[in-house]
Each structure stands twice: as structure tokens, then as C-alpha cells.
Design a protein around this motif. Sequence first.
Motif, PDB file in Angstrom:
ATOM      1  N   PRO A 213       0.854  -1.134   0.141  1.00  0.00           N
ATOM      2  CA  PRO A 213       0.078   0.013  -0.039  1.00  0.00           C
ATOM      3  C   PRO A 213       0.727   1.202  -0.057  1.00  0.00           C
ATOM      4  CG  PRO A 213       0.044  -1.074   2.116  1.00  0.00           C
ATOM      5  CD  PRO A 213       0.728  -1.971   1.161  1.00  0.00           C
ATOM      6  N   SER A 214       0.426   2.221  -0.756  1.00  0.00           N
ATOM      7  CA  SER A 214       1.160   3.624  -0.882  1.00  0.00           C
ATOM      8  C   SER A 214       0.333   4.627  -0.758  1.00  0.00           C
ATOM      9  CB  SER A 214       2.081   3.395  -1.934  1.00  0.00           C
ATOM     10  OG  SER A 214       2.813   4.655  -2.152  1.00  0.00           O
ATOM     11  N   ASN A 215       0.580   5.896  -0.030  1.00  0.00           N
ATOM     12  CA  ASN A 215      -0.255   6.796  -0.120  1.00  0.00           C
ATOM     13  C   ASN A 215       0.692   8.052   0.216  1.00  0.00           C
ATOM     14  OD1 ASN A 215      -0.493   8.113   3.109  1.00  0.00           O
ATOM     15  ND2 ASN A 215      -0.361   5.765   3.042  1.00  0.00           N
ATOM     16  N   GLY A 216       0.263   9.197  -0.423  1.00  0.00           N
ATOM     17  CA  GLY A 216       0.909  10.495  -0.189  1.00  0.00           C
ATOM     18  C   GLY A 216       1.502  11.030   0.939  1.00  0.00           C
ATOM     19  N   PRO A 217       0.844  10.863   2.096  1.00  0.00           N
ATOM     20  CA  PRO A 217       1.319  11.332   3.401  1.00  0.00           C
ATOM     21  C   PRO A 217       2.438  10.654   3.744  1.00  0.00           C
ATOM     22  CG  PRO A 217      -0.928  11.471   3.667  1.00  0.00           C
ATOM     23  CD  PRO A 217      -0.899  10.693   2.333  1.00  0.00           C
ATOM     24  N   VAL A 218       2.390   9.441   3.687  1.00  0.00           N
ATOM     25  CA  VAL A 218       3.774   8.368   4.074  1.00  0.00           C
ATOM     26  C   VAL A 218       4.893   8.666   3.224  1.00  0.00           C
ATOM     27  CG1 VAL A 218       4.501   6.147   4.723  1.00  0.00           C
ATOM     28  CG2 VAL A 218       2.247   6.689   5.280  1.00  0.00           C
ATOM     29  N   ASN A 219       4.595   8.514   1.833  1.00  0.00           N
ATOM     30  CA  ASN A 219       5.636   9.243   1.163  1.00  0.00           C
ATOM     31  C   ASN A 219       6.286  10.177   1.259  1.00  0.00           C
ATOM     32  OD1 ASN A 219       5.862   7.179  -1.848  1.00  0.00           O
ATOM     33  ND2 ASN A 219       4.032   6.925  -0.814  1.00  0.00           N
ATOM     34  N   MET A 220       5.423  11.456   1.350  1.00  0.00           N
ATOM     35  CA  MET A 220       5.931  12.798   1.793  1.00  0.00           C
ATOM     36  C   MET A 220       6.909  12.789   3.312  1.00  0.00           C
ATOM     37  SD  MET A 220       3.163  15.282   0.822  1.00  0.00           S
ATOM     38  CE  MET A 220       1.703  14.624   1.620  1.00  0.00           C
ATOM     39  N   LEU A 221       6.493  12.021   4.198  1.00  0.00           N
ATOM     40  CA  LEU A 221       7.365  12.030   5.408  1.00  0.00           C
ATOM     41  C   LEU A 221       8.683  11.526   5.246  1.00  0.00           C
ATOM     42  CD1 LEU A 221       7.059  12.760   8.380  1.00  0.00           C
ATOM     43  CD2 LEU A 221       6.109  10.311   8.706  1.00  0.00           C
ATOM     44  N   ALA A 222       8.639  10.179   4.429  1.00  0.00           N
ATOM     45  CA  ALA A 222       9.817   9.421   4.413  1.00  0.00           C
ATOM     46  C   ALA A 222      10.764  10.307   3.389  1.00  0.00           C
ATOM     47  CB  ALA A 222       9.664   8.207   3.650  1.00  0.00           C
ATOM     48  N   SER A 223      10.132  11.159   2.346  1.00  0.00           N
ATOM     49  CA  SER A 223      10.874  11.796   1.315  1.00  0.00           C
ATOM     50  C   SER A 223      11.475  13.112   2.049  1.00  0.00           C
ATOM     51  CB  SER A 223      10.161  12.215   0.173  1.00  0.00           C
ATOM     52  OG  SER A 223       9.695  11.003  -0.380  1.00  0.00           O
ATOM     53  N   SER A 224      10.833  13.848   3.036  1.00  0.00           N
ATOM     54  CA  SER A 224      11.107  14.945   3.460  1.00  0.00           C
ATOM     55  C   SER A 224      12.284  14.762   4.306  1.00  0.00           C
ATOM     56  CB  SER A 224      10.056  15.728   4.158  1.00  0.00           C
ATOM     57  OG  SER A 224       9.200  15.094   5.067  1.00  0.00           O
ATOM     58  N   LEU A 225      12.155  13.712   5.305  1.00  0.00           N
ATOM     59  CA  LEU A 225      13.145  13.402   6.296  1.00  0.00           C
ATOM     60  C   LEU A 225      14.410  13.030   5.743  1.00  0.00           C
ATOM     61  CD1 LEU A 225      10.934  11.865   9.046  1.00  0.00           C
ATOM     62  CD2 LEU A 225      12.045  14.050   9.345  1.00  0.00           C
ATOM     63  N   ALA A 226      14.309  12.240   4.651  1.00  0.00           N
ATOM     64  CA  ALA A 226      15.413  11.721   3.820  1.00  0.00           C
ATOM     65  C   ALA A 226      16.262  12.974   3.104  1.00  0.00           C
ATOM     66  CB  ALA A 226      15.156  10.565   2.961  1.00  0.00           C
ATOM     67  N   SER A 227      15.333  13.785   2.560  1.00  0.00           N
ATOM     68  CA  SER A 227      15.867  15.101   1.860  1.00  0.00           C
ATOM     69  C   SER A 227      16.706  15.711   2.593  1.00  0.00           C
ATOM     70  CB  SER A 227      14.768  15.889   1.380  1.00  0.00           C
ATOM     71  OG  SER A 227      14.062  15.090   0.207  1.00  0.00           O
ATOM     72  N   LEU A 228      16.299  16.013   4.040  1.00  0.00           N
ATOM     73  CA  LEU A 228      16.876  16.750   5.044  1.00  0.00           C
ATOM     74  C   LEU A 228      18.388  15.979   5.425  1.00  0.00           C
ATOM     75  CD1 LEU A 228      17.146  19.213   6.973  1.00  0.00           C
ATOM     76  CD2 LEU A 228      15.815  17.846   8.605  1.00  0.00           C
ATOM     77  N   ASP A 229      18.293  14.791   5.561  1.00  0.00           N
ATOM     78  CA  ASP A 229      19.528  13.929   5.798  1.00  0.00           C
ATOM     79  C   ASP A 229      20.391  14.434   4.503  1.00  0.00           C
ATOM     80  OD1 ASP A 229      19.392  13.221   8.456  1.00  0.00           O
ATOM     81  OD2 ASP A 229      19.206  11.050   7.987  1.00  0.00           O
ATOM     82  N   ALA A 230      20.122  14.151   3.399  1.00  0.00           N
ATOM     83  CA  ALA A 230      20.893  14.233   2.163  1.00  0.00           C
ATOM     84  C   ALA A 230      21.399  15.679   2.036  1.00  0.00           C
ATOM     85  CB  ALA A 230      20.023  14.104   0.822  1.00  0.00           C
ATOM     86  N   LEU A 231      20.674  16.627   2.411  1.00  0.00           N
ATOM     87  CA  LEU A 231      21.121  18.291   2.494  1.00  0.00           C
ATOM     88  C   LEU A 231      22.162  18.230   3.589  1.00  0.00           C
ATOM     89  CD1 LEU A 231      17.978  19.952   1.985  1.00  0.00           C
ATOM     90  CD2 LEU A 231      19.785  19.733   0.131  1.00  0.00           C
ATOM     91  N   ARG A 232      22.082  17.712   4.684  1.00  0.00           N
ATOM     92  CA  ARG A 232      23.071  17.771   5.747  1.00  0.00           C
ATOM     93  C   ARG A 232      24.352  17.123   5.299  1.00  0.00           C
ATOM     94  NH1 ARG A 232      18.706  15.564  10.401  1.00  0.00           N
ATOM     95  NH2 ARG A 232      18.185  17.495  11.339  1.00  0.00           N
ATOM     96  N   HIS A 233      24.305  15.858   4.726  1.00  0.00           N
ATOM     97  CA  HIS A 233      25.377  15.234   4.278  1.00  0.00           C
ATOM     98  C   HIS A 233      26.186  16.044   3.292  1.00  0.00           C
ATOM     99  CE1 HIS A 233      28.170  12.047   2.832  1.00  0.00           C
ATOM    100  NE2 HIS A 233      27.782  12.409   1.664  1.00  0.00           N
ATOM    101  N   LEU A 234      25.457  16.509   2.233  1.00  0.00           N
ATOM    102  CA  LEU A 234      26.025  17.106   1.111  1.00  0.00           C
ATOM    103  C   LEU A 234      26.467  18.499   1.505  1.00  0.00           C
ATOM    104  CD1 LEU A 234      23.430  15.996  -1.617  1.00  0.00           C
ATOM    105  CD2 LEU A 234      25.992  14.977  -1.434  1.00  0.00           C
ATOM    106  N   GLY A 235      25.598  19.345   2.220  1.00  0.00           N
ATOM    107  CA  GLY A 235      26.057  20.552   2.691  1.00  0.00           C
ATOM    108  C   GLY A 235      27.003  20.760   3.853  1.00  0.00           C
TER     109      GLY A 235
END
Length: 349
Positions: free
Chosen positions: A272-294
Motif C-alpha cells: 500500500p502506498s499513499n501520499g502522506p507516508v511518502n511525503m514523510l519519508a521523502s522529506s526526512l530523507a531529503s533533510l539528511d541528504a542536504l545535511r550530508h552534502l552541505g
Amino acid sequence: MYLGFGSIQQVITDKELWEPLARLADYYSVPRTVNEARVFLRQVCGLPETRATEAMRILSQGNYLIPYDTLGYDERYSRPALLYELSGTRAREVQDRLSRSHVLFLGCGGIGNLMAITLVTSGIGHLTLVDDDRIELSNLTRQYMFTESDVGELKSTVLARELARRNSTVEVTHLEKAIASLDDLESLPAVDLVVVSADTPGLTDLVNTHCVRAGQTWMNVCYVNDIAVWGPLVVPGVSGCWDCRRIIAREPADDPQLSAVISRINHRYQAPSNGPVNMLASSLASLDALRHLGRFGTARSLNRRVGVWTHELLLDWQEAELNPACNTCGAYSGQTSRSEYASRGESVE
């Protein structure tokens, strides 16, 4: 007195400092030098030298004081610049590192959509999108960069087009390509971060082996039913890899018949896949990606796989620390020393 909120919050219990700190914050409504602030505390607020020094130490050590030219209201990245400064790093240096970073996405679905737009609008310099799937009507519940008119088109092509519309300064490359072997991965460009957001069986194992050998950082981002999942962020030679610890269920190797049954069941399963769960995983992962790269703050998924259980609102994680005896990364564990990684301003804990 609560001075700031979030990670920079300090609770000031000394009442003698409450009014001087509040008045000093008001005094800082225009650029001031540190010396001007000290004079203000002594002459206007009536604090003795020792107390004025203490007040200034609270501000400087808490990352409350930032260069006056950090916030240019007309500048594209002025708002995240404040976050970088409050994290104890120089915003212009962070933004420069981001602009020189290259991120590759394996999968342009729900996670790929959301993370790609987040990184592009944050000023990542180059994105490479890899996917051979075409857009379906059922994708539109969570793959927000696509529209009804895009159904039937290649995901990577449409996503690249939409990203370019959001930030024309970012280079976006798209490849119509399925990844089925190590040779497929080796044909891809060298990048600063690989994000695995596809659900192809066995892909994470292939990516982990390839990235460890190539010395490339990678991250897995997904969802497990109602759980938003991201990590581990694998930095070869520094952190644990996908194989260092058992962090996912595996079919029983000692019972081939049962293993075959379980494999058939799992291959038929539609998650099962829905927008809110996808958004939560994506946003927190994006923050970690930015932390690592920046190189600001600490990536929370380094050495761990993190999950947010949305039904119960619980935070959980699985440790994924470096195992020197790991068959995959043990031989490569000395390529990048932990002290070298820490010297970049990043924690390895």
C-alpha cells in the motif's frame, strides 16, 4: 525565559538576564558589532562587565549571532540559509557545496518525485534520474510532479522537465534505463549521493555492493505499509553498509522449499502506498541528504535505518553500524577514516 526554539532553544533561569537579553535582541534589529552589543549591555542595560560577557557568550555559543548579510530577502536561498547558520555553519559555504553536488535517483516514483523536487529547489547542482517506467493513472495519488496529461509518458523524462521548470540553474539528466546487474550500475556516472527509491527486488543489494566498491555514498528511502522509512545513509569506509547488520527480513536459506513459497508470496505482494507516508519519508530523507552534502548538522540516518510508524506516531530505528567482519564492506573500511569524515564537520556517531 525561552531564548529561541527547536534545536537552538535555551531556557534562561537567571532573571537578571531576562530583560537585558530581550532588549539586546531588539537592539539587534539592525546590524551591530559585538563591541557595540557589549557597550549596550553595560551602559544601557546596566550589566557589569562579567554579566555582559556572560550574555554575549550565551548568544555566540547558541548560534544566535549570524553575519548581517546572510539574509537577503530577494535571494533565492535566503530562508534555508538561516537554518544553516543556526546549525553552526556558514550559509554561503553550505550553499556552495550543495551547488557542486551531484545526486542520482534510482526510481522516479513517489519518493523520487518528492526528494528530487526538494533537492532541486534547495540548489543541488546536478541531478541524474534513472527509470524505465511509464506514468500510470494510479501513480497520481502520490507522484505529484505528474499530471493526468502525462499518463503513458516516461517518468524520468517528465520529472526532468518539471524539475527544470522549478530551477533553471540546476542541471538535470534523465536516463531510460532498468537496473538489473552490477554492470548496469557501473555504466552510471560517478556522483556524490545515490538515492534508491525504486522497489525492484534485489536492487538495494546490488547498489550496496557497487557503491561500497566504488566508494560512493548511497541511501535507501521507502515505506513499509504505514511506516515512513529512510536510511541507512551508507558512507563507504565510515559507516556501516546494508550488509553489516541484518536489518530486513530474509528468506530462510536452510529450507529451499519454504524459501520458494515465501519468494512467490512476496513477489505477488502489492505494498500500500499513499501520499502522506511518502511525503514523510521523502522529506526526512531529503533533510539528511542536504545535511550530508552541505555538511551542516548530523545526518540522522548515518549508521541506522529510521522509521516513523504513522499509525501510532512512534519513532523507531535499526542500528546499522560498521561491522569490520562484513563480507561486503569489511575490506573497504579503511578507505575513508572516521577522523577525516569528522574533520568535515560531520558526526560519525
